[in-house]
Write a protein that holds these residues in place. Structure first.
Motif, PDB file in Angstrom:
ATOM      1  N   CYS A 129      36.272  34.530  41.823  1.00 56.22           N
ATOM      2  CA  CYS A 129      37.574  33.896  41.555  1.00 56.22           C
ATOM      3  C   CYS A 129      38.718  34.890  41.431  1.00 56.22           C
ATOM      4  O   CYS A 129      39.874  34.511  41.582  1.00 56.22           O
ATOM      5  CB  CYS A 129      37.493  33.065  40.268  1.00 56.22           C
ATOM      6  N   GLN A 130      38.440  36.152  41.139  1.00 57.82           N
ATOM      7  CA  GLN A 130      39.521  37.095  40.887  1.00 57.82           C
ATOM      8  C   GLN A 130      39.533  38.285  41.831  1.00 57.82           C
ATOM      9  O   GLN A 130      40.568  38.906  42.014  1.00 57.82           O
ATOM     10  CB  GLN A 130      39.455  37.587  39.441  1.00 57.82           C
ATOM     11  N   LYS A 133      38.619  37.862  48.554  1.00 61.71           N
ATOM     12  CA  LYS A 133      37.830  36.737  49.059  1.00 61.71           C
ATOM     13  C   LYS A 133      36.445  37.246  49.419  1.00 61.71           C
ATOM     14  O   LYS A 133      36.269  38.399  49.817  1.00 61.71           O
ATOM     15  CB  LYS A 133      38.500  36.130  50.285  1.00 61.71           C
ATOM     16  N   ASN A 172      45.315  28.206  41.835  1.00 57.81           N
ATOM     17  CA  ASN A 172      44.676  29.343  42.498  1.00 57.81           C
ATOM     18  C   ASN A 172      43.178  29.385  42.179  1.00 57.81           C
ATOM     19  O   ASN A 172      42.351  29.635  43.054  1.00 57.81           O
ATOM     20  CB  ASN A 172      45.353  30.652  42.093  1.00 57.81           C
ATOM     21  N   ARG A 176      40.142  29.018  44.881  1.00 57.00           N
ATOM     22  CA  ARG A 176      39.117  30.060  45.057  1.00 57.00           C
ATOM     23  C   ARG A 176      37.712  29.488  44.875  1.00 57.00           C
ATOM     24  O   ARG A 176      36.786  29.852  45.603  1.00 57.00           O
ATOM     25  CB  ARG A 176      39.349  31.208  44.087  1.00 57.00           C
ATOM     26  N   TYR A 179      36.988  27.413  47.993  1.00 58.49           N
ATOM     27  CA  TYR A 179      36.803  28.315  49.134  1.00 58.49           C
ATOM     28  C   TYR A 179      35.416  28.969  49.073  1.00 58.49           C
ATOM     29  O   TYR A 179      34.672  28.994  50.054  1.00 58.49           O
ATOM     30  CB  TYR A 179      37.897  29.386  49.142  1.00 58.49           C
ATOM     31  N   THR A 180      35.070  29.511  47.902  1.00 58.15           N
ATOM     32  CA  THR A 180      33.792  30.216  47.755  1.00 58.15           C
ATOM     33  C   THR A 180      32.623  29.277  47.982  1.00 58.15           C
ATOM     34  O   THR A 180      31.669  29.613  48.691  1.00 58.15           O
ATOM     35  CB  THR A 180      33.691  30.874  46.366  1.00 58.15           C
TER      36      THR A 180
END
Length: 197
Positions: A129-130, A133, A172, A176, A179-180
């Motif tokens: 998450c941080q 990508k 955000n 994330r 997306y992950t």
């Protein structure tokens, strides 16, 4: 059948002991000229197998491999009619051969999986998450190992946490997580175990 070695158990010794126990259960029939010989050979095999495996596998695995309900039933039938006893022993021998073969194959597969060269890395949810990508994350550079393979392990607890983060109020973080998970789903499609990023 996946068996779980006890902490500190030597996996090669366990594999060798499983081979021996499996070979010996297959040899029981050749040692029994009478039905009583067959029964006694089986009981000897049980005792020897427990002795060889008890320090390597959990009590639950020992019950699945050797000390089954039928095993305890057979032990309680000592001195009863020999005919039905021999049939139960034969059935138990066949079942133990099948289960031990599955356990041995599963253990050998796990040993191969975890003996690969390279780095094994477990990343927590914050990495997904941080950090960069997932597709852009260069774990070799982070670890200082440009030439060794890197095996990224993603525990289910991380997947569950990412799934919960899809509902986050932070845009955000929510993106994330989505997306992950989408990337993991695409890369692992058809295989729940390994894939190449």
């Amino acid at each position: 059948m996946l068996i779980r070695p006890l902490p500190g158990a030597d996996r090669d010794s366990l594999l060798k002991n499983l081979d021996y126990v499996q070979l010996e259960v297959g040899n029981i029939r050749s040692r029994g000229h009478t039905q009583l010989d067959l029964y006694n050979s089986y009981l000897s095999w049980v005792n020897e197998s427990v002795r060889m495996l008890r320090h390597h596998v959990s009590p639950e695995d020992l019950e699945r491999l050797v000390l089954t309900k039928r095993c305890w039933l057979l032990q309680s039938m000592a001195g009863s009619a020999v005919g039905p006893l021999a049939v139960l022993v034969e059935t138990e021998i066949d079942d133990r051969l099948t289960v031990l073969n599955e356990a041995r194959g599963s253990l050998e597969e796990q040993i191969k999986r975890w003996s690969r060269p390279g780095w094994f890395v477990v990343a927590d949810t914050t990495v997904f998450c941080q950090a960069a990508k997932l597709e852009e994350l260069d774990l070799g550079e982070i670890l200082g190992s440009r030439h060794d393979p890197v095996h990224l392990l993603v525990p289910m607890v991380v997947v569950d946490e990412l799934d919960r983060l899809k509902q986050s109020s932070k845009r955000n973080l929510r993106w994330r997580a989505q997306y992950t998970l989408a990337l993991l789903d695409r890369v692992l499609s058809g295989s729940a175990t390994t894939a190449r990023l």
